[in-house]
Design an enzyme around this catalytic site. Structure first.
Site, PDB file in Angstrom:
ATOM      1  N   THR A  74      43.851   6.775 -33.276  1.00 26.08           N
ATOM      2  CA  THR A  74      42.630   7.000 -34.058  1.00 26.08           C
ATOM      3  C   THR A  74      42.255   5.756 -34.863  1.00 26.08           C
ATOM      4  OG1 THR A  74      44.156   8.220 -35.432  1.00 26.08           O
ATOM      5  CG2 THR A  74      42.462   9.507 -34.321  1.00 26.08           C
ATOM      6  N   ASP A 114      53.254   2.563 -37.659  1.00 25.77           N
ATOM      7  CA  ASP A 114      52.556   1.424 -37.042  1.00 25.77           C
ATOM      8  C   ASP A 114      51.985   0.456 -38.079  1.00 25.77           C
ATOM      9  OD1 ASP A 114      50.516   3.307 -37.854  1.00 25.77           O
ATOM     10  OD2 ASP A 114      49.110   2.003 -36.819  1.00 25.77           O
TER      11      ASP A 114
HETATM   12  P1  B16 Z   1      41.375   9.711 -43.593  1.00 24.20           P
HETATM   13  P2  B16 Z   1      48.203   7.307 -41.020  1.00 24.20           P
HETATM   14  C1  B16 Z   1      45.872   6.626 -42.183  1.00 24.20           C
HETATM   15  O1  B16 Z   1      46.621   7.452 -41.341  1.00 24.20           O
HETATM   16  C2  B16 Z   1      45.142   5.562 -41.400  1.00 24.20           C
HETATM   17  O2  B16 Z   1      46.050   4.656 -40.826  1.00 24.20           O
HETATM   18  C3  B16 Z   1      44.194   4.811 -42.306  1.00 24.20           C
HETATM   19  O3  B16 Z   1      43.487   3.841 -41.569  1.00 24.20           O
HETATM   20  C4  B16 Z   1      43.221   5.816 -42.940  1.00 24.20           C
HETATM   21  O4  B16 Z   1      42.324   5.184 -43.820  1.00 24.20           O
HETATM   22  C5  B16 Z   1      44.024   6.866 -43.694  1.00 24.20           C
HETATM   23  O5  B16 Z   1      44.920   7.495 -42.800  1.00 24.20           O
HETATM   24  C6  B16 Z   1      43.144   7.914 -44.332  1.00 24.20           C
HETATM   25  O6  B16 Z   1      42.538   8.651 -43.332  1.00 24.20           O
HETATM   26  O7  B16 Z   1      40.127   8.975 -43.911  1.00 24.20           O
HETATM   27  O8  B16 Z   1      41.325  10.450 -42.277  1.00 24.20           O
HETATM   28  O9  B16 Z   1      41.832  10.596 -44.718  1.00 24.20           O
HETATM   29  O10 B16 Z   1      48.349   6.036 -40.257  1.00 24.20           O
HETATM   30  O11 B16 Z   1      48.927   7.335 -42.338  1.00 24.20           O
HETATM   31  O12 B16 Z   1      48.467   8.531 -40.170  1.00 24.20           O
HETATM   32 MG    MG Z   2      49.432   4.729 -38.962  1.00 25.25          MG
END
Ligand code: B16
Ligand code: MG
Length: 217
Positions: free
Chosen positions: A16, A169
């Site tokens: 994503t 990651d």
């Molecule tokens: P949302 P993870 C993170 O997910 C993403 O890596 C980061 O790019 C994103 O801004 C964050 O979640 C918040 O996501 O806007 O959907 O609340 O890698 O911790 O699974």
């Molecule tokens: Mg991640």
């Protein structure tokens, strides 16, 4: 010995990250500037609020509180339009194999994600019911590299932090796992994730024997 596993979501189970990038980039472009894929690395694992703060710094822009909130909502709406099209095929290669192994061997596993959309995404890819615990952006007050998200996940799995393995990651996420005194396994480039205990390009590079050894040692 290791007794349980915690998975990050974006960039580990599904890609994503590419949708986040598209949506943030559209926001920047609409505001009259752009940023690179390299800069985007800094947004991985970082919360929505912190991501927008960084992007605005890059564009040397300041927004009022209301406008900041509005832009965040627009970005999320745009991001969710990509998520809406997701299905099981979006699970990254090699991930299902590891999950199947854990289920078969009764090894508890949790999600530890910064995303507030985590449950929605897991549902789309049919994995929501498989996890023993889910900790996401709605459950934490401190963002990665703070260990909070992983510490809560281990607690929910009823295992000690030092008995937990984390797949991550992002740089911030690897640091969060290290800060929690957990085994950190980086998924991505050695150059970016060098702080992790182990680094693999992706899950197809991970043998079940490697996981088995960690969990039975
Ligand atoms: P949302 P993870 C993170 O997910 C993403 O890596 C980061 O790019 C994103 O801004 C964050 O979640 C918040 O996501 O806007 O959907 O609340 O890698 O911790 O699974
Ligand atoms: Mg991640």
């Amino acid at each position: 010995t290791y007794k349980g596993v915690i998975f990050d979501l974006d960039g580990v189970i599904v890609d994503t990250a590419k949708f986040h990038f598209l949506a943030w980039r559209k926001l920047a472009n609409d505001l009259g500037f752009d940023f690179t894929e390299e800069q985007n690395e800094q947004l991985k694992g970082v919360s929505r609020v912190e991501s927008l703060k960084k992007i605005l710094e890059w564009g040397e822009l300041e927004l009022s509180k209301t406008e900041f909130k509005r832009q965040m909502a627009l970005k999320n709406e745009n991001y969710l339009s990509y998520v809406a099209k997701m299905d099981e095929d979006e699970i990254l290669p090699g991930v299902q194999k590891v999950i199947n192994y854990l289920i078969k061997n009764n090894i508890p596993f949790a999600l530890g994600s910064a995303s507030k959309n985590a449950r929605n995404i897991l549902k789309k890819i049919n994995l929501l019911e498989k996890f023993d615990a889910i900790v996401d952006g709605n459950d934490v007050s401190k963002a990665k590299p703070d260990p909070e998200v992983f510490l809560i996940a281990a607690e929910k799995l009823n295992i000690k932090p030092e008995n937990s393995i984390v797949f991550e990651d992002s740089v911030a996420g690897v640091q969060a796992a290290n800060n929690a005194k957990m085994m950190s396994i980086g998924i991505g480039g050695q150059k970016t994730l060098g702080e992790a205990n182990y680094v693999f390009t992706d899950f197809t590079e991970i043998d079940i024997e490697f996981i088995e050894k960690l969990l039975t040692k």
